[in-house]
Scaffold this motif. Structure first.
Motif, PDB file in Angstrom:
ATOM      1  N   LEU A 153      61.976   6.896 -56.652  1.00 55.06           N
ATOM      2  CA  LEU A 153      62.850   7.916 -56.819  1.00 55.06           C
ATOM      3  C   LEU A 153      62.245   9.066 -57.921  1.00 55.06           C
ATOM      4  O   LEU A 153      62.218  10.212 -57.649  1.00 55.06           O
ATOM      5  N   GLY A 154      61.876   8.696 -58.970  1.00 54.49           N
ATOM      6  CA  GLY A 154      61.219   9.718 -60.053  1.00 54.49           C
ATOM      7  C   GLY A 154      60.257  10.332 -59.613  1.00 54.49           C
ATOM      8  O   GLY A 154      59.905  11.464 -60.096  1.00 54.49           O
ATOM      9  N   THR A 155      59.398  10.099 -58.467  1.00 58.73           N
ATOM     10  CA  THR A 155      58.442  11.083 -58.017  1.00 58.73           C
ATOM     11  C   THR A 155      58.900  11.966 -56.634  1.00 58.73           C
ATOM     12  O   THR A 155      57.934  12.719 -56.429  1.00 58.73           O
ATOM     13  N   LEU A 156      60.276  11.782 -56.621  1.00 58.65           N
ATOM     14  CA  LEU A 156      60.534  12.499 -55.175  1.00 58.65           C
ATOM     15  C   LEU A 156      61.666  13.827 -55.846  1.00 58.65           C
ATOM     16  O   LEU A 156      62.272  13.781 -56.875  1.00 58.65           O
ATOM     17  N   SER A 157      61.823  14.895 -54.819  1.00 61.74           N
ATOM     18  CA  SER A 157      62.712  15.900 -55.098  1.00 61.74           C
ATOM     19  C   SER A 157      63.968  15.503 -54.306  1.00 61.74           C
ATOM     20  O   SER A 157      63.867  14.975 -53.043  1.00 61.74           O
ATOM     21  N   PRO A 158      65.029  15.748 -54.846  1.00 56.51           N
ATOM     22  CA  PRO A 158      66.389  15.433 -54.227  1.00 56.51           C
ATOM     23  C   PRO A 158      66.581  16.736 -53.049  1.00 56.51           C
ATOM     24  O   PRO A 158      67.771  16.512 -52.185  1.00 56.51           O
ATOM     25  N   GLU A 159      65.801  17.642 -52.860  1.00 59.40           N
ATOM     26  CA  GLU A 159      66.191  18.574 -51.893  1.00 59.40           C
ATOM     27  C   GLU A 159      66.102  18.029 -50.635  1.00 59.40           C
ATOM     28  O   GLU A 159      65.231  17.114 -50.166  1.00 59.40           O
ATOM     29  N   ILE A 160      67.067  18.730 -49.697  1.00 60.41           N
ATOM     30  CA  ILE A 160      66.957  18.110 -48.265  1.00 60.41           C
ATOM     31  C   ILE A 160      65.817  18.529 -47.380  1.00 60.41           C
ATOM     32  O   ILE A 160      65.252  19.694 -47.782  1.00 60.41           O
TER      33      ILE A 160
END
Length: 311
Positions: A299-306
């Motif tokens: 999760l720390g490498t991802l963006s929460p954007e749709i």
């Protein structure tokens, strides 16, 4: 370096620092007197000194990887000025320096374990807590500013510390519940005592993890939930929450059923089955915790954007 290598390295850093903090802390609140000496109950020197040394190595690797990703350089000689710039001129670099320093102190504290076991574990726990808290500067909170940045960092740090305390306790219980360890009534009494005594600490960690997890979600995503189903970040977060719920069920089973059952079986002199049941439950809970830490690293490498599919 590939995304999977980055995730694996983040997983190693998180797991290592959580164990350093959590195991040392467990020795302080669950064990007494000479029980805190390395080898009496837990191999504190191997675990604490080992995780401190490994923490330095994976932190150095993490800094090299970060500098390489930001500069595009792969040659170590070419990377050196970029690493120096990050260490000296950025908040994440200064947090990294603090982490390295406290890890060295935490590892050296184990040299005093035989003569002053409580003091050595206290120093190691403080060092591990500071090192673990330093990871917040590599998280989503680093993108915030002002008061929002302060509160986001605060919740991140509390979340990390509570998770580390829980993981450290699970590793300690798994070690104490090994088949070759539970051969005497004294060792089983100690396991039953520590499992029962974990009630207050366990309840506190669960509350802190749950509350800070919700607050962190609001900081990162905001009061919207469509992201949960329309992005990889949201789907992984749902899996993480489901695994956390499963850990809560297992923790409640250990505390309210298997722990008391083990205590009753001790009085009756028939404790093998109860000890084996508790061992299996702890190992399942620990395995679930490893999965959750892996998801946190991802999760720390991802963006929460749709994510919007291309037309």
């Amino acid at each position: 370096m590939s995304d999977w290598a980055s995730i694996a390295l983040r997983f190693g850093v998180y797991m290592d620092l959580m164990l350093l903090f959590g195991v040392a802390l467990f020795g302080l609140y669950s064990l007494k007197g000479r029980e805190r000496v390395s080898g009496a109950v837990l191999p504190f020197r191997s675990i604490v000194a080992g995780t401190a040394a490994l923490g330095v190595l994976v932190s150095v690797a993490s800094m090299v990887m970060m500098a390489s990703a930001m500069s595009g350089e792969l040659d170590l000689a070419e990377l050196r000025p970029h690493i120096e710039m990050m260490v000296v001129e950025t908040d994440v670099g200064r947090a990294w320096v603090v982490r390295i320093i406290v890890l060295v102190f935490g590892g050296l504290a184990m040299m005093l374990n035989q003569r002053a076991p409580g003091f050595s574990l206290l120093v190691a726990a403080i060092a591990g807590g500071i090192a673990l808290a330093s990871l917040a500067w590599s998280g989503h909170g680093a993108m915030d500013e002002g008061v929002r940045r302060f509160w986001h960092f605060s919740t991140d740090i509390l979340h990390l510390l509570a998770a580390g305390a829980w993981l450290g306790a699970l590793v300690a219980f798994a070690w104490m519940a090994r088949r070759d360890t539970l051969q005497t009534e004294e060792s089983i009494k100690l396991l039953a005592r520590t499992v029962t005594g974990f009630e207050s600490v366990g309840a506190l960690t669960v509350v802190v993890i749950a509350v800070t997890g919700v607050v962190n979600y609001l900081f990162i995503v905001g009061p919207k939930f469509d992201v949960l189903l329309l992005s990889t970040y949201g789907k992984l977060l749902i899996i993480k929450v489901m695994l956390f719920a499963g850990m809560l069920v297992l923790a409640a089973l250990n505390r309210f059923h298997l722990g008391p059952r083990l205590e009753r079986s001790l009085r009756e002199g028939k404790y093998r089955m109860a000890a084996n049941a508790l061992r299996r439950s702890v190992l399942i809970e620990l395995s679930t915790a490893f999965l959750i830490v892996g998801l946190v690293a991802w999760l720390g490498t991802l963006s929460p954007e749709i994510e919007i599919a291309p037309l």
